[in-house]
Design a protein around this motif. Structure first.
Motif, mmCIF file in Angstrom:
data_model
loop_
_atom_site.group_PDB
_atom_site.id
_atom_site.type_symbol
_atom_site.label_atom_id
_atom_site.label_comp_id
_atom_site.label_asym_id
_atom_site.label_seq_id
_atom_site.Cartn_x
_atom_site.Cartn_y
_atom_site.Cartn_z
ATOM 1 N N GLU A 230 12.541 8.761 0.430
ATOM 2 C CA GLU A 230 12.786 7.839 -0.690
ATOM 3 C C GLU A 230 12.332 6.435 -0.330
ATOM 4 N N HIS A 231 11.919 5.685 -1.349
ATOM 5 C CA HIS A 231 11.618 4.260 -1.207
ATOM 6 C C HIS A 231 12.749 3.458 -1.837
ATOM 7 N N VAL A 232 13.294 2.514 -1.115
ATOM 8 C CA VAL A 232 14.343 1.640 -1.658
ATOM 9 C C VAL A 232 13.704 0.297 -2.007
ATOM 10 N N GLY B 82 15.633 -10.092 -2.801
ATOM 11 C CA GLY B 82 15.371 -11.408 -2.237
ATOM 12 C C GLY B 82 13.894 -11.599 -1.955
ATOM 13 N N LYS B 83 13.552 -11.938 -0.715
ATOM 14 C CA LYS B 83 12.152 -12.185 -0.381
ATOM 15 C C LYS B 83 11.284 -10.939 -0.485
ATOM 16 N N HIS B 84 11.918 -9.748 -0.508
ATOM 17 C CA HIS B 84 11.158 -8.506 -0.640
ATOM 18 C C HIS B 84 11.220 -7.946 -2.058
ATOM 19 N N SER B 85 11.685 -8.748 -3.008
ATOM 20 C CA SER B 85 11.766 -8.297 -4.385
ATOM 21 C C SER B 85 10.377 -7.910 -4.902
ATOM 22 N N GLY B 86 10.295 -6.778 -5.582
ATOM 23 C CA GLY B 86 9.026 -6.320 -6.124
ATOM 24 C C GLY B 86 8.211 -5.475 -5.167
ATOM 25 N N ARG B 87 8.735 -5.229 -3.978
ATOM 26 C CA ARG B 87 8.033 -4.364 -3.023
ATOM 27 C C ARG B 87 9.074 -3.581 -2.218
ATOM 28 N N GLY C 167 14.587 -0.037 7.637
ATOM 29 C CA GLY C 167 14.132 -1.239 6.936
ATOM 30 C C GLY C 167 13.508 -2.293 7.818
ATOM 31 N N THR C 168 13.779 -2.269 9.108
ATOM 32 C CA THR C 168 13.196 -3.261 10.001
ATOM 33 C C THR C 168 11.931 -2.702 10.654
ATOM 34 N N GLY C 169 11.072 -3.630 11.081
ATOM 35 C CA GLY C 169 9.841 -3.235 11.738
ATOM 36 C C GLY C 169 8.655 -3.091 10.809
ATOM 37 N N LEU C 170 8.899 -3.141 9.499
ATOM 38 C CA LEU C 170 7.815 -2.997 8.519
ATOM 39 C C LEU C 170 7.097 -4.331 8.321
ATOM 40 N N THR C 171 5.780 -4.296 8.320
ATOM 41 C CA THR C 171 5.005 -5.505 8.064
ATOM 42 C C THR C 171 4.945 -5.758 6.556
ATOM 43 N N ASP C 172 4.481 -6.947 6.183
ATOM 44 C CA ASP C 172 4.311 -7.242 4.757
ATOM 45 C C ASP C 172 3.332 -6.257 4.124
ATOM 46 N N ALA C 173 2.266 -5.925 4.845
ATOM 47 C CA ALA C 173 1.269 -4.986 4.312
ATOM 48 C C ALA C 173 1.886 -3.608 4.089
ATOM 49 N N ARG D 204 5.035 -3.027 3.474
ATOM 50 C CA ARG D 204 5.958 -3.106 2.339
ATOM 51 C C ARG D 204 5.192 -3.068 1.022
ATOM 52 N N GLU D 205 4.004 -3.624 1.022
ATOM 53 C CA GLU D 205 3.176 -3.588 -0.183
ATOM 54 C C GLU D 205 2.556 -2.201 -0.393
ATOM 55 N N ASN D 206 2.234 -1.528 0.694
ATOM 56 C CA ASN D 206 1.637 -0.192 0.654
ATOM 57 C C ASN D 206 2.479 0.737 1.533
ATOM 58 N N PRO D 207 3.652 1.137 1.070
ATOM 59 C CA PRO D 207 4.589 1.880 1.915
ATOM 60 C C PRO D 207 4.125 3.284 2.260
#
Length: 291
Positions: A221-223, A227-232, A249-255, A257-260
């Motif tokens: 599942e994707h949660v 906050g700063k991660h709203s929309g991704r 949830g930790t260790g994920l880069t911004d990229a 989070r955008e492309n999970p």
């Protein structure tokens, strides 16, 4: 909030197909089709206090597991690797088990090169095939190692390397070697029992030695983030092989989070021990599992 949630899932669905295609979870071109996964020997985890008797020790190379069947390169998951003809032409007819490795700390580059359906000649010039075993060779590991050392190096293929092995001695020496390897950017060490046959399964004849523990789990599942991660992506819900579920949830880069990582894909995470319920402590995403 409903709009943001819908937007997040739209992004995930649009990009998921790209990830699924890249990691073989949907139909892929014939040149990169998934076959039956090769039966490879998989490592268990070394724990302090385990006997080091009869073990060989080597560096653990942070690359993509590669299996040469005598004619073609395959990933651990059974995907055909499209390498340049010059890379594979000098390889022997004998099956080889090893790691396709660019260098310390260069895992992402190794994956990108291996995954490309059109081989990038310049990228492959930086690739090494670090061979650590001969799956079809009879005898125990010490015997297979002697054969491997005679088989490699190949004059016309300096990129094919027999992994340096030395006898393990004491736990103090093993820890010192681990510290030195990690300081130089290495991932860890491997221990291989000298008396072991080649068995295509996970067993304690092969052990990985790291400054932390790691394991694999399937994304279920994707949660959505807040906050700063709203929309991704906010976190992944993953499930271990024995059915335990938890958030990663930790260790994920911004990229990332955008492309999970796609639902259904397997990821590697690191952790420090387990809770009373058997869940990993301080679990941290590392990467999508190769192959």
């Amino acid at each position: 909030m409903a709009v943001l949630r819908y937007s997040f899932h739209s992004i995930v669905l649009n990009r998921r197909s790209l990830l699924l295609a890249a990691f073989g979870a949907v139909a892929a071109p014939a040149a990169f089709a998934r076959e039956a996964a090769p039966s490879l020997m998989l490592a268990d985890v070394y724990r302090p206090g385990m006997s080091l008797h009869d073990y060989w020790v080597s560096e653990k190379y942070d690359g993509v597991r590669g299996y040469w069947d005598g004619k073609q390169l395959w990933t651990r998951g059974g995907e055909r690797i499209v390498a340049p003809a010059w890379f594979t032409a000098p390889l022997p007819k004998q099956p080889l088990d090893g790691e396709l490795w660019v260098g310390r700390g260069q895992f992402a580059r190794a994956v990108s090169t291996v995954r490309s359906q059109t081989p990038n000649d310049i990228a492959w010039r930086e690739m090494h095939f670090m061979v650590f075993d001969l799956p079809a060779q009879g005898g125990d590991f010490t015997t297979r190692l002697a054969v491997l050392r005679k088989l490699l190096p190949i004059t016309d293929a300096p990129w094919v390397v027999a992994v340096p092995q030395e006898r393990a001695t004491t736990h103090a020496a093993l820890q010192a070697l681990l510290d030195k390897t990690v300081k130089m950017g290495g991932e860890g060490l491997m221990l291989h029992r000298g008396s072991s046959p080649y068995r295509g399964e996970r067993n304690s004849d092969l052990l990985k030695v790291k400054p932390y523990e790691d394991a694999e789990a399937r994304v279920v599942e994707h949660v959505p983030g807040k906050g700063k991660h709203s929309g991704r992506l906010g976190a992944l819900v993953v499930e271990t092989a024995d059915g335990k579920r938890f958030k990663l949830g930790t260790g994920l880069t911004d990229a990332e989070r955008e492309n999970p990582p796609a639902v259904g894909s397997w990821v590697t995470y690191r952790y420090n021990g387990t809770t009373a319920k058997g869940l990993p402590r301080f679990a941290r995403f590392m990467r999508v599992r190769e192959g």
